[in-house]
Design an enzyme around this catalytic site. Structure first.
Site, PDB file in Angstrom:
ATOM      1  N   TYR A   1      -5.814  -7.878  -1.419  1.00 58.32           N
ATOM      2  CA  TYR A   1      -6.259  -6.490  -2.218  1.00 58.32           C
ATOM      3  C   TYR A   1      -6.009  -6.883  -3.480  1.00 58.32           C
ATOM      4  CZ  TYR A   1      -1.137  -4.937  -0.519  1.00 58.32           C
ATOM      5  OH  TYR A   1       0.060  -5.206  -0.093  1.00 58.32           O
TER       6      TYR A   1
ATOM      7  N   HIS B   1       1.086  -1.166   0.362  1.00 55.76           N
ATOM      8  CA  HIS B   1       0.083   0.390   0.366  1.00 55.76           C
ATOM      9  C   HIS B   1       1.007   1.076   0.094  1.00 55.76           C
ATOM     10  CE1 HIS B   1      -3.445  -1.945   2.562  1.00 55.76           C
ATOM     11  NE2 HIS B   1      -2.938  -2.840   1.750  1.00 55.76           N
TER      12      HIS B   1
HETATM   13  P1  FAD Z   1      15.310  -2.234   2.662  1.00 54.84           P
HETATM   14  O1  FAD Z   1      13.868  -1.987   1.618  1.00 54.84           O
HETATM   15  O2  FAD Z   1      14.278  -4.339   2.596  1.00 54.84           O
HETATM   16  O3  FAD Z   1      16.065  -2.025   1.714  1.00 54.84           O
HETATM   17  C1  FAD Z   1      17.284  -2.177   1.898  1.00 54.84           C
HETATM   18  C2  FAD Z   1      17.852  -2.455   0.892  1.00 54.84           C
HETATM   19  O4  FAD Z   1      19.578  -2.556   0.840  1.00 54.84           O
HETATM   20  C3  FAD Z   1      18.477  -3.959   0.399  1.00 54.84           C
HETATM   21  O5  FAD Z   1      18.326  -4.065  -1.244  1.00 54.84           O
HETATM   22  C4  FAD Z   1      19.505  -4.709   0.537  1.00 54.84           C
HETATM   23  O6  FAD Z   1      19.854  -5.850  -0.135  1.00 54.84           O
HETATM   24  C5  FAD Z   1      19.679  -3.696   0.269  1.00 54.84           C
HETATM   25  N1  FAD Z   1      21.092  -4.132   1.031  1.00 54.84           N
HETATM   26  C6  FAD Z   1      21.820  -4.540   2.827  1.00 54.84           C
HETATM   27  N2  FAD Z   1      22.430  -4.289   3.074  1.00 54.84           N
HETATM   28  C7  FAD Z   1      23.808  -4.025   2.164  1.00 54.84           C
HETATM   29  C8  FAD Z   1      24.683  -3.725   2.422  1.00 54.84           C
HETATM   30  N3  FAD Z   1      25.528  -4.298   3.238  1.00 54.84           N
HETATM   31  N4  FAD Z   1      25.940  -3.164   1.119  1.00 54.84           N
HETATM   32  C9  FAD Z   1      24.747  -3.038  -0.192  1.00 54.84           C
HETATM   33  N5  FAD Z   1      23.578  -3.527  -0.292  1.00 54.84           N
HETATM   34  C10 FAD Z   1      22.663  -3.140   1.010  1.00 54.84           C
HETATM   35  N6  FAD Z   1       5.367  -0.667   3.789  1.00 54.84           N
HETATM   36  C11 FAD Z   1       4.721   0.235   3.066  1.00 54.84           C
HETATM   37  O7  FAD Z   1       4.520   1.293   3.338  1.00 54.84           O
HETATM   38  N7  FAD Z   1       3.186  -0.366   2.962  1.00 54.84           N
HETATM   39  C12 FAD Z   1       2.721  -1.730   2.930  1.00 54.84           C
HETATM   40  O8  FAD Z   1       1.561  -2.142   2.646  1.00 54.84           O
HETATM   41  C13 FAD Z   1       3.994  -2.773   3.694  1.00 54.84           C
HETATM   42  N8  FAD Z   1       3.405  -4.195   3.418  1.00 54.84           N
HETATM   43  C14 FAD Z   1       4.522  -4.727   4.385  1.00 54.84           C
HETATM   44  C15 FAD Z   1       4.267  -6.488   4.040  1.00 54.84           C
HETATM   45  C16 FAD Z   1       5.052  -7.565   4.513  1.00 54.84           C
HETATM   46  C17 FAD Z   1       4.527  -8.700   4.449  1.00 54.84           C
HETATM   47  C18 FAD Z   1       6.445  -6.381   5.253  1.00 54.84           C
HETATM   48  C19 FAD Z   1       7.085  -6.945   5.547  1.00 54.84           C
HETATM   49  C20 FAD Z   1       6.407  -5.209   5.301  1.00 54.84           C
HETATM   50  C21 FAD Z   1       6.092  -4.490   4.175  1.00 54.84           C
HETATM   51  N9  FAD Z   1       6.205  -3.783   4.166  1.00 54.84           N
HETATM   52  C22 FAD Z   1       4.981  -1.831   3.743  1.00 54.84           C
HETATM   53  C23 FAD Z   1       7.270  -2.545   4.747  1.00 54.84           C
HETATM   54  C24 FAD Z   1       8.581  -2.329   3.507  1.00 54.84           C
HETATM   55  O9  FAD Z   1       8.790  -3.263   3.282  1.00 54.84           O
HETATM   56  C25 FAD Z   1       9.877  -1.832   4.379  1.00 54.84           C
HETATM   57  O10 FAD Z   1       9.226  -0.641   5.476  1.00 54.84           O
HETATM   58  C26 FAD Z   1      11.019  -1.625   3.420  1.00 54.84           C
HETATM   59  O11 FAD Z   1      10.923  -2.317   2.505  1.00 54.84           O
HETATM   60  C27 FAD Z   1      11.908  -0.461   4.361  1.00 54.84           C
HETATM   61  O12 FAD Z   1      12.808  -0.046   2.990  1.00 54.84           O
HETATM   62  P2  FAD Z   1      14.263   0.365   3.156  1.00 54.84           P
HETATM   63  O13 FAD Z   1      14.667   0.779   1.841  1.00 54.84           O
HETATM   64  O14 FAD Z   1      14.014   0.314   3.888  1.00 54.84           O
HETATM   65  O15 FAD Z   1      15.138  -1.790   3.111  1.00 54.84           O
END
Ligand code: FAD
Length: 381
Positions: free
Chosen positions: A219, A50
């Site tokens: 959804y 979402h």
């Molecule tokens: P991430 O998306 O985890 O990205 C981190 C990135 O860093 C990854 O690509 C990884 O490969 C990279 N990385 C890690 N370590 C290193 C390294 N040492 N060197 C280089 N690269 C590295 N959120 C919403 O807003 N709406 C929703 O509907 C929703 N539904 C969800 C449903 C589920 C089942 C889950 C589990 C989560 C959901 N979320 C939702 C939450 C959302 O997925 C996360 O909060 C979001 O992905 C976080 O984004 P981020 O960029 O912080 O981390």
């Protein structure tokens, strides 16, 4: 980047949903940004997401609002319903109401489709796949980053958008594994032919609830209604697997949710491939930045996903961090990082707390404080 000793102004670590947004916003604001992602490429994993109006406003700034709006589904309501009787527990208006009251659309979309658009919007020569950060040396004038492919990069500032197992978090706060929350989620894109054959109506955005907060959030992930997805929330006694997710089955779904409302039963019957994911957690961190390192998203406030705002908070972080750096310039990073944390901490912690409690929109409530918020104009500090 051809030369391993090349200097970059800002290095974003991780091109997930938050990192990709940060890279786009910082570049948009005129900063020189390079993004380093450990994965060799991204694939379209079967999961939906979402995106609230609070974040569609940011996608407007990046130039992606229209495209994402064309791909995604625009639910008229978020419904909460009793899993057995189908009784409505809440009807939260979105659609036109949301556009008018909150300033942008509320969409549900396949997260792979959204992420692909985010990645495609970044200049190829500044996005470096296959770069896993494995060492950091904080120096007086920059940070030396070493990647597992041997490349070394000198960065003026480093944004840790590297997710729940963040290496930047570990540098700032020491090694500590995230805590298993005691909950898992099953995720499935269902078979549309079977769904249609049931002759039932499948609402565009509905959360089915059972006792002890067990639930199925179901959804559409495409505006043309050609894809339908669900994610569950189920308490369990532990998570013994090493893998980040494991296969589940229709039988497991039946065992947990069988004998429920006919629409739920039809969802189970239309389940072919379903995976099971553990939900991890951390308490709010007491440090979001140090020196030239700063974190955003799951690196600094991971949460159970029940408010559908985890990625939204990561993208809001990216917008506010960009604004703070615009105020001060990269030289003023210490002030910018303090301003960023002061602006973000309370809101991110509140969302994290409510998301973990899994109470969001179960009953009729006003979600304006989340959806009407505009991270691009909200007061800083
Ligand atoms: P991430 O998306 O985890 O990205 C981190 C990135 O860093 C990854 O690509 C990884 O490969 C990279 N990385 C890690 N370590 C290193 C390294 N040492 N060197 C280089 N690269 C590295 N959120 C919403 O807003 N709406 C929703 O509907 C929703 N539904 C969800 C449903 C589920 C089942 C889950 C589990 C989560 C959901 N979320 C939702 C939450 C959302 O997925 C996360 O909060 C979001 O992905 C976080 O984004 P981020 O960029 O912080 O981390």
């Amino acid at each position: 980047m051809k030369d391993s000793s090349e200097k970059v102004d800002i290095a974003v670590i991780g091109a997930g949903l938050g990192g990709a947004a940060a890279a786009a916003l910082l570049a948009n604001a005129g900063f020189s940004v390079h993004t380093f992602e450990q994965a060799p490429a991204f694939t379209r994993l079967g999961a939906g997401i979402h995106i609230g109006p609070n974040v569609m406003k940011i996608f407007r700034r990046i130039g992606l609002e229209k495209r994402l709006g064309e791909i995604g589904s625009h639910p008229e309501f978020w419904f909460s319903r009793d899993g057995r009787t189908g009784d409505y527990l809440s009807r939260i208006p979105l659609g036109d109401y949301g556009r008018k009251e909150y300033g942008a659309s509320y969409i549900t979309i396949h997260r792979g489709d959204m992420h692909a658009e985010q990645i495609a919007a970044l200049p190829e020569d500044r996005l470096h796949f296959g770069h896993r950060l494995n060492a950091i040396e904080e120096r007086e004038k920059d940070v030396l980053l070493t990647f597992d492919n041997g490349r070394r990069v000198e960065a003026g500032l480093v944004v840790g958008a590297d997710g729940i197992n963040s290496m930047i978090r570990e540098i700032l706060l020491g090694p500590e594994k995230p805590r298993f929350s005691g909950w898992v989620g099953h995720r499935a894109l269902v078979n549309m032919d079977k769904l249609r054959a049931s002759g039932l109506e499948f609402e565009a955005c509905v959360k089915w609830w059972w006792e002890a907060s067990r639930h199925i959030m179901a959804y559409a992930t495409k505006g043309d209604g050609s894809e339908y997805y669900y994610v569950t929330g189920v308490p369990v006694t532990g998570w013994e697997h090493e893998a980040s997710f494991v296969d589940s089955s229709r039988e497991e779904m039946e065992a947990i949710f069988g004998g429920s409302h006919p629409v739920v039963q039809a969802l189970i019957d239309a389940t072919e491939t379903v995976t099971k994911w553990p939900f991890w957690n951390r308490d709010p961190l007491n440090l979001w930045s140090r020196g030239r390192l700063v974190m955003l998203g799951d690196a600094c406030h991971p949460m159970r996903p029940h408010m559908a705002q985890g990625a939204c908070m990561a993208i809001e972080d990216a917008a506010v961090l960009t604004r703070c750096l615009e105020e001060t310039g990269t030289e003023g990073y210490r002030v910018a990082f303090r301003l960023y944390e002061a602006t973000r901490r309370e809101r991110a912690t509140k969302v994290q707390t409510i998301s973990n409690a899994n109470t969001w929109l179960k009953e009729q409530e006003d979600p304006a404080w989340v959806y009407a918020y505009d991270p691009l104009t909200a007061a800083l500090g």
